[in-house]
Design a protein around this motif. Structure first.
Motif, mmCIF file in Angstrom:
data_model
loop_
_atom_site.group_PDB
_atom_site.id
_atom_site.type_symbol
_atom_site.label_atom_id
_atom_site.label_comp_id
_atom_site.label_asym_id
_atom_site.label_seq_id
_atom_site.Cartn_x
_atom_site.Cartn_y
_atom_site.Cartn_z
ATOM 1 N N VAL A 129 0.858 -1.181 0.000
ATOM 2 C CA VAL A 129 0.000 0.000 0.000
ATOM 3 C C VAL A 129 0.893 1.229 0.000
ATOM 4 N N ALA A 130 0.775 2.031 -1.051
ATOM 5 C CA ALA A 130 1.587 3.240 -1.190
ATOM 6 C C ALA A 130 0.721 4.359 -1.739
ATOM 7 N N VAL A 131 1.093 5.594 -1.427
ATOM 8 C CA VAL A 131 0.331 6.750 -1.905
ATOM 9 C C VAL A 131 0.656 6.973 -3.385
ATOM 10 N N PRO A 132 -0.363 6.942 -4.266
ATOM 11 C CA PRO A 132 -0.093 7.149 -5.697
ATOM 12 C C PRO A 132 0.279 8.604 -5.985
ATOM 13 N N SER A 133 0.946 8.805 -7.112
ATOM 14 C CA SER A 133 1.318 10.161 -7.507
ATOM 15 C C SER A 133 0.096 10.896 -8.044
ATOM 16 N N ASN A 134 0.209 12.223 -8.145
ATOM 17 C CA ASN A 134 -0.903 13.024 -8.680
ATOM 18 C C ASN A 134 -1.193 12.652 -10.123
ATOM 19 N N LYS A 135 -0.138 12.268 -10.845
ATOM 20 C CA LYS A 135 -0.334 11.878 -12.239
ATOM 21 C C LYS A 135 -1.188 10.615 -12.330
ATOM 22 N N GLU A 136 -0.872 9.649 -11.440
ATOM 23 C CA GLU A 136 -1.657 8.412 -11.428
ATOM 24 C C GLU A 136 -3.086 8.681 -11.017
ATOM 25 N N ARG A 137 -3.295 9.585 -10.092
ATOM 26 C CA ARG A 137 -4.638 9.889 -9.623
ATOM 27 C C ARG A 137 -5.444 10.618 -10.687
ATOM 28 N N SER A 138 -4.779 11.532 -11.393
ATOM 29 C CA SER A 138 -5.521 12.317 -12.386
ATOM 30 C C SER A 138 -5.888 11.502 -13.619
ATOM 31 N N SER A 139 -5.146 10.408 -13.851
ATOM 32 C CA SER A 139 -5.405 9.590 -15.043
ATOM 33 C C SER A 139 -6.287 8.384 -14.761
ATOM 34 N N GLN A 194 -15.982 -3.497 -10.934
ATOM 35 C CA GLN A 194 -17.003 -4.339 -10.311
ATOM 36 C C GLN A 194 -16.383 -5.652 -9.815
ATOM 37 N N ASN A 195 -16.653 -6.021 -8.532
ATOM 38 C CA ASN A 195 -16.178 -7.259 -7.901
ATOM 39 C C ASN A 195 -14.657 -7.348 -7.776
ATOM 40 N N GLN A 196 -13.991 -6.185 -7.773
ATOM 41 C CA GLN A 196 -12.543 -6.176 -7.564
ATOM 42 C C GLN A 196 -12.235 -5.907 -6.086
ATOM 43 N N VAL A 197 -10.988 -6.221 -5.706
ATOM 44 C CA VAL A 197 -10.534 -5.980 -4.342
ATOM 45 C C VAL A 197 -9.795 -4.656 -4.287
ATOM 46 N N VAL A 198 -10.173 -3.784 -3.355
ATOM 47 C CA VAL A 198 -9.532 -2.478 -3.216
ATOM 48 C C VAL A 198 -9.140 -2.267 -1.756
ATOM 49 N N THR A 199 -8.212 -1.321 -1.564
ATOM 50 C CA THR A 199 -7.774 -0.923 -0.226
ATOM 51 C C THR A 199 -7.593 0.592 -0.220
ATOM 52 N N PRO A 200 -8.168 1.304 0.743
ATOM 53 C CA PRO A 200 -7.916 2.748 0.846
ATOM 54 C C PRO A 200 -6.474 2.997 1.269
ATOM 55 N N ALA A 242 -3.331 4.536 7.498
ATOM 56 C CA ALA A 242 -1.999 4.039 7.871
ATOM 57 C C ALA A 242 -2.144 2.855 8.832
ATOM 58 N N THR A 243 -2.286 1.666 8.269
ATOM 59 C CA THR A 243 -2.386 0.452 9.096
ATOM 60 C C THR A 243 -1.355 -0.557 8.636
ATOM 61 N N LEU A 244 -0.854 -1.335 9.605
ATOM 62 C CA LEU A 244 0.162 -2.340 9.286
ATOM 63 C C LEU A 244 -0.423 -3.449 8.415
ATOM 64 N N LEU A 245 -1.629 -3.888 8.742
ATOM 65 C CA LEU A 245 -2.332 -4.908 7.961
ATOM 66 C C LEU A 245 -3.562 -4.240 7.362
ATOM 67 N N PRO A 246 -3.489 -3.805 6.122
ATOM 68 C CA PRO A 246 -4.597 -3.038 5.533
ATOM 69 C C PRO A 246 -5.840 -3.897 5.349
ATOM 70 N N GLU A 271 -10.313 7.313 -6.511
ATOM 71 C CA GLU A 271 -9.012 7.952 -6.530
ATOM 72 C C GLU A 271 -8.214 7.685 -5.262
ATOM 73 N N PHE A 272 -8.920 7.434 -4.151
ATOM 74 C CA PHE A 272 -8.261 7.226 -2.869
ATOM 75 C C PHE A 272 -8.075 5.741 -2.552
#
Length: 1310
Positions: free
Chosen positions: A874-884, A893-899, A903-907, A1003-1004
């Motif tokens: 888990v890493a903070v994406p760049s502004n370029k990645e977020r804007s695109s 749909q039906n994908q796995v995501v993580t915010p 800041a958690t050790l086990l997201p 985006e987040f």
């Protein structure tokens, strides 16, 4: 500068209360020791006398007799240093009461550099054998014990007189008639005079009873003859000894004789009528005999009127206390005896209970007469007006003493009867309650107790504890008044008292001297309360006491040094004084007639009998002559009646018959050479036929630690050992030698046991479970069929079955490496439960996880294994990645995501259940707290939208981090309360019940490419593998038992299936609730009626040094008793006026409960949760009187696999099943089967021997050895399944170096 020149410096930081208390006690003890080690002049003189000859030291109480004895031990210490059995001797310090054992042991330990052991009847030494005593005598050089124990040891030849170098007799004036001290001295006849030990007697009164003046010298000579000694006392230093001894001011105070009022007369009249009724009651005999008596014979074994006499004595005691205490005290007395009668009713026969009941009724009637007479008076006026002049005088004496001495006052009130002490305590308690002038009263009472080590109840132990607590408080000056019977007249260490009151007058000289000896202070008063009616009679007795005291001083002071030692003729007369000569066996050991009765009853107690039968000899008296005939119990081989000699009294006649009976038992072999009963039921386990019953016993390889000091026995709870975990041999792997290897694919099939939810979030997870994509298991050996089992997710129950040997594959090394890496990837990357230090082993527990998919049939999805190697961090994406970012239903749909902003050790991982195309970051938030979702993230997380403003939002469902799927999830159990659901969910890492629905801005979030269906199903893999592994362990154990017993099928026939594992909902609920800790309770505060200034300084919890010491002493005392103080009931004896029937019930249940050896490791806790509501529990079980198990026939294939798994699962595993219920059935079967086997195998053994063999056969030690032989310890499931802390990835293990380090350092990774 401290006492005795000890410098005490106080440096910061200050000591804690406990440390300071310890230092204080050490310094205090040190000063006392220094004072005690320095002998006084007269002590040194008397010590020299005792070194040279046998001596009886006559010194007043407090003059330091024990110090002289301790110095004498050191003078004779040279012969103690040789080992026992190699010429070493032992010193014995003999006392008469149990409390004195520890008291004198403590004193000698301070003064002598020797090892000391202390023994009393409470230590259950009566049945110790010579081997045990030799072990104790090897450890200790000086033995402090009650005199009866040494008398028995000499009788049974456990020790000889020649093996003793010094005998010290405390309170030796009691050695008259058949006292054990006197019997010990008679054993000196066995030893030549030159080898006899030195004898030292210690006494203050010298006389044990009232003696006429002209017989004082004769009595002293008898005492000297008994101990082969001469009396020694102080001749010159009278002034010095008076500084340390007793010399109080003696006073006689008089009170008027009570004039009974009409109420007392009426009450006593009712009680007199009750005595007549009691005497007429005929109770059935407790012992029924079939012995035919001859004419003129009478059975005197038991008193048929014993219970009648006991109840009559209670009523007589009430009448006595009505005169002694008055109407108020009489009411207390009736209440006290009513409590006792209520307790007796609980263990009485129906006839006895009827007598107790009408006694209570009549006593209550008498009590009501007294209460009606006092009804117009209240409080202190009621007590004074309706108490006897004797009680009023006692109150005056205490009040006057308080005015004179104030807080320095310490007093003892002596009574003759136990009940008087108890009643005075409660009366003074009422006085203090109703009159503030008596607030100074801090009192308690002590009565005698006799802890019988073979009466396994708490009653006498509780009495002992309360008495010790009272003594401790009195010594610490927390009590100013102690009410006691003669139990503390002598021996017990009591601090100096300013006031000693004889509420009941001393009846004998010894009692007068000893009770006066408690008034040791220079300003002490010794007051005797005398009625005017009895004044003249007691003055004559009192004058006789003083004359006896004077005559003793005159007789001893004048010719102490010239007193002649007993002659050989005197001592020989001592040995021959018995009316009945002792029996001497072939070893020269003597059995005295005074010991014969006790030995006879001891023999009868070991005869085979059940717990409800009392085995005793039958005593038959020949009328017209004092001659006794004894008939032994039916189990005794001696069948013929045994007659004693006609004697001058019944006591001697019984002894004569008992001695003859013991001789018969010796001749028949029932009493051995040591004059001890042979052990019925004793088994020679080394015999071949008996040894065959224990094939698992390590006869040739004995436990090296067994029997070592401090090491518990094998098979006990204290002997905890680690067992190597057993993995199924069916999961063993093989070394890769080249080429291809054959593998077997076992398909995991999942099904939903619940309906599809109407909510999109739940239905999304339901749809994932319906997909064919999933997992399989690879092994290098074919596996047998296993039973189906359930798994539990937050959305409901998932039925799980493993299709064994679904297909067979040939894999080369490269393909296997791919399998191995994916297998580790699932547990390390996807589930994050792999330990970082494990390495691949590949020989044991080889069960590999592979992804599967369905084509024409299910196959391994090799594309998945080749594609996914790592889960990105888990890493903070760049502004370029977020804007695109591009968000569509197809991509999210039906994908796995993580915010990524959390800041958690086990997201946390989330499944996207829906792409909300109608919502954007600027859509209104679902509460009024924020304007929009963008506003919510901006204010709470300081995140601003960088990407497209029209990106659709994501509806998500959190994947629970709780991977223990063996139990139902808390929120799915309707029987739980909302509080219980919340606590269980929190403990298991599940979503909170009724939690809010989360919506994310894409985006987040970080989106993972690993398929969501595999991710979601992966969370069940640890539980599935755990269950499969345990089922295989159970399968192999079942097959082994089937082969060994030749019963049942080791394997299922083709087409057969095991019954599935079912869930016991009640047991599952208990397992879930056991994980929930009780939340801390807070005391409620009424801030309206009792406002608290939150800013006011809190009061300091200051504990004085005295309080700290008392707390430490009390804590030490509590540890001596195997129950928690909080478990003790209301003390009914100290709260007579407040007792209810429920209090009596609770008290009786507590004191009559069996005594336990040790306290529980942890105190009992309150139930963690509220009782479950019956309205929402599963349907109640319907009662049926049919035992269906008995109607079932043998199936032929043996037990079900799930039943074997249950038998391997302990209650501490917190699973949905365990062995507890079936263990009950198993215990019964083992007892029945072993009894049947032993009964037929050993037709010549008696029932006692069969019972002993059965006990060892079914004992924990033998069962442990049997279990150890099949590695049962390693097969058992003894802890709750916890994937995050103790899951082991199949095929991977920690290196041996790591394992050894963990074992040595006791490292925990939980």
């Amino acid at each position: 500068m401290g006492a005795q020149g000890i410098n005490i410096e106080y440096n910061k930081p200050a000591l804690s209360g406990k440390e300071a208390a310890t230092v204080f006690m050490q310094l205090n003890n040190m000063n006392q020791d220094l004072e005690q080690f320095k002998p006084r002049l007269y002590q040194a003189q008397l010590e020299e006398v005792a070194v040279n000859k046998n001596t009886i030291l006559h010194l007043p109480t407090g003059a330091g007799k024990t110090v002289i004895a301790a110095h004498l031990i050191k003078r004779f210490m040279y012969s103690l240093k040789k080992p026992w059995g190699e010429g070493g001797k032992r010193t014995f310090f003999l006392v008469n009461t149990v409390p004195l054992v520890n008291q004198q042991k403590t004193v000698i330990e301070k003064l002598c550099p020797v090892t000391i052991g202390g023994y009393s009847g409470e230590d259950k030494v009566d049945f110790w054998n010579k081997t045990k005593w030799d072990a104790e005598l090897t450890k200790y050089e000086v033995i402090v014990m009650t005199s009866q124990i040494l008398s028995d040891m000499l009788t049974h030849n456990y020790i000889k007189i020649v093996d003793i170098n010094l005998m010290i007799f405390d309170e030796c004036h009691q050695a008259v008639d058949d006292h054990p001290m006197r019997l010990i001295m008679k054993h000196f006849e066995e030893c030549p005079p030159a080898l006899q030990p030195r004898v030292l007697g210690l006494t203050a009164p010298l006389l044990n009873s009232n003696v006429p003046l002209h017989k004082v010298e004769e009595t002293l000579q008898k005492l000297e003859t008994t101990f082969h000694a001469t009396i020694a006392t102080v001749n010159d230093n009278i002034g010095e000894i008076l500084r340390y001894s007793t010399n109080p001011t003696e006073m006689l105070v008089h009170f008027q004789n009570p004039t009974p009022n009409n109420a007392i007369v009426e009450a006593k009249k009712l009680l007199s009528h009750l005595l007549i009724l009691i005497s007429k009651v005929k109770l059935p005999p407790k012992i029924v005999t079939t012995v035919e008596l001859n004419y003129g014979q009478q059975i005197i074994t038991y008193d048929t009127k014993k219970i009648n006499k006991e109840v009559a004595n209670m009523v007589t005691s009430i009448c006595y206390h009505l005169d002694e205490l008055g109407a108020y005290g009489g009411v207390l007395c009736i209440i006290a005896y009513t409590i006792l009668l209520e307790r007796l009713k609980r263990r009485a026969t129906s006839e006895e209970e009827l007598m107790y009941t009408f006694t209570i009724t009549h006593c209550t009637e008498a009590k009501m007469v007294l209460l009606n007479h006092m009804r117009e008076d209240t409080g202190f006026t009621k007590i004074v007006k309706h108490s006897s002049p004797k009680v009023i005088l006692l109150l005056k004496l205490l009040k006057d003493a308080w005015r004179e001495k104030g807080n320095e006052l310490s007093s003892i009130i002596f009574t003759q009867q136990r009940f008087t002490a108890k009643l005075l305590y409660n009366l003074l308690k009422a006085v203090k309650k109703h009159n503030s002038e008596f607030d100074f009263l801090k009192h308690d009472f002590i009565v005698g107790f006799n802890v019988n080590p073979y009466n396994n109840t708490r009653e006498q132990h509780l009495t002992k504890k309360l008495s010790h607590q009272a003594l401790l408080q009195f010594k610490n000056r927390d009590l100013m008044c102690l009410i006691s019977t003669r139990v503390i007249e002598e021996g017990v260490d009591i601090p100096q008292c300013l006031l000693v009151i004889r509420y009941d007058l001393p009846l004998e000289y010894r009692s007068y001297i000893q009770s006066k000896g408690r008034a040791r202070n220079k300003e002490s008063k010794f007051i005797m309360m005398v009625s005017e009616e009895n004044s003249l009679k007691f003055r004559q007795k009192y004058q006789n006491f003083q004359q006896l005291e004077g005559r003793l001083h005159q007789s001893l002071l004048s010719n102490c040094l010239e007193r002649a030692a007993p002659t050989e003729e005197d001592i020989k007369a001592l040995y021959e004084e018995d009316d009945i000569p002792p029996y001497v066996n072939s070893n020269g050991k003597r059995l005295f007639s005074s010991s014969a009765i006790a030995l006879l009853y001891r023999y009868c107690s070991v005869l085979p009998h059940d717990q409800f039968t009392l085995i005793t000899p039958m005593w038959i008296l020949e009328k017209g002559s004092n001659q006794i005939t004894i008939v032994m119990p039916i189990m005794c081989p001696v069948k013929q009646p045994i007659k004693g000699q006609p004697s001058k009294n019944l006591k001697t006649a019984k002894r004569s018959a008992a001695l003859n009976a013991c001789i018969k038992l010796i001749e028949s072999g029932e009493l051995g050479p040591e004059m001890l009963p042979r052990k019925y039921g004793e088994v020679q386990y080394e015999q071949i036929d008996i040894k065959e019953c224990f094939p698992n016993w390590p006869w040739d390889k004995p436990d090296e630690l067994q029997g070592k000091q401090g090491v518990p026995a094998a098979g006990t709870k204290k002997r905890v050992r680690k067992h190597k975990k057993v993995y199924p041999s069916l999961l063993n792997g093989r070394l890769w030698t080249g080429g291809n290897q054959k593998f077997y694919l076992h398909l995991i099939k999942l099904g939903t046991a619940f309906e599809k939810s109407k909510t999109s979030r739940e239905s999304a997870l339901y749809n994932l479970l319906q997909l064919d994509d999933g997992y399989g298991l690879l092994t290098m050996q074919p596996l047998p069929e296993l039973c189906d089992f359930p798994m539990f997710l937050m959305i409901g129950e998932v039925t799980t079955s493993v299709v064994m040997n679904y297909s067979v594959l040939d894999l080369d090394l490269n393909m296997f490496e791919l399998v191995k890496h994916f297998h580790f990837y699932v547990f390390d990357q996807v589930l994050a439960i792999a330990k970082k230090f494990v390495v691949f082993e590949g020989l044991v527990n080889c069960l590999y996880v592979v992804p599967t998919c369905k084509r024409d049939r299910f196959v391994i999805n090799w594309d998945i294994m080749q594609t996914y190697k790592e889960v990105p961090p888990v890493a903070v994406p760049s502004n370029k990645e977020r804007s695109s970012i591009q968000v569509t239903r197809e991509t999210y749909q039906n994908q796995v995501v993580t915010p990524w902003y959390r800041a958690t050790l086990l997201p946390d991982r989330y499944i996207v259940s829906d792409v909300l195309e109608h919502m954007t970051p600027n859509s209104p938030f679902d509460s009024n707290s924020f304007e929009s979702y963008a506003d919510y993230y901006s204010n709470k997380y300081q995140l601003e939208i960088v990407g497209p403003g029209n990106q659709p939002l994501l509806e998500v469902r959190r994947i629970s981090t709780g991977m223990n799927c063996l139990l139902p999830r808390g929120p799915t159990i309707r029987a739980f309360t909302e509080k219980q659901k919340r606590l269980v969910s929190l403990a298991n890492g599940d979503d909170k019940p009724n939690g809010f629905n989360e919506i994310f801005i894409p985006e987040f979030c970080i989106k993972y490419e690993y398929p969501s269906v595999l991710w979601y199903k992966a969370f069940m893999l640890p539980s599935i593998i755990h269950r499969v592994t345990m089922l295989l362990v159970a399968y192999e154990l079942r097959a082994q038992i089937a082969r060994d017993t030749m019963y049942g099928q080791p394997h299922l026939n083709k087409g057969e299936k095991w019954l599935p594992i079912s869930t016991d909902l009640n047991k599952a609920m208990k397992s879930l609730l056991s994980q929930v800790e009780e939340p801390a309770t807070f005391n409620s505060i009424d801030r309206i009626n009792d406002p608290i200034d939150e800013y006011a300084p809190r009061p300091l919890n200051i504990v004085t040094m005295k309080q700290t010491i008392h707390q430490l002493q009390k804590k030490k005392l509590d540890k001596e008793y195997p129950w928690e103080e909080t478990a003790e009931p209301l003390d009914v004896e100290r709260n007579l006026t407040d007792v209810t029937l429920m209090d009596i019930e609770c008290y009786d249940a507590f004191v009559m409960a069996p005594i336990e050896e040790t306290k529980p490791a942890h105190p009992a806790k309150s139930p963690v949760s509220q009782p479950l509501s019956t309205a929402i529990l599963p349907p109640p079980l319907r009662y049926s009187d049919k035992i269906h198990l008995l109607s079932r026939g043998a199936t032929g294939r043996g037990p079900e696999l799930r039943d074997i798994l249950s038998a391997l699962t302990t209650i501490n595993s917190h699973d949905s099943f365990d062995l507890e219920r079936v263990e009950t059935l198993g215990d019964s079967f083992l007892k029945f089967a072993s009894t049947l086997y032993l009964y037929n195998k050993f037709p010549r053994l008696d029932e006692g021997q069969l019972t002993n063999i059965k006990g060892r056969l079914l004992g924990n030690r033998n069962l442990y050895y049997a279990g150890e032989k099949i590695n049962l310890g390693g097969r058992m499931k003894v802890e709750q399944f916890a994937p995050k802390s103790d899951f082991i990835i199949p095929g991977f293990f920690a290196p041996k170096e790591v394992i050894n380090f963990i074992e040595e350092q006791k490292v925990s990774f939980e």
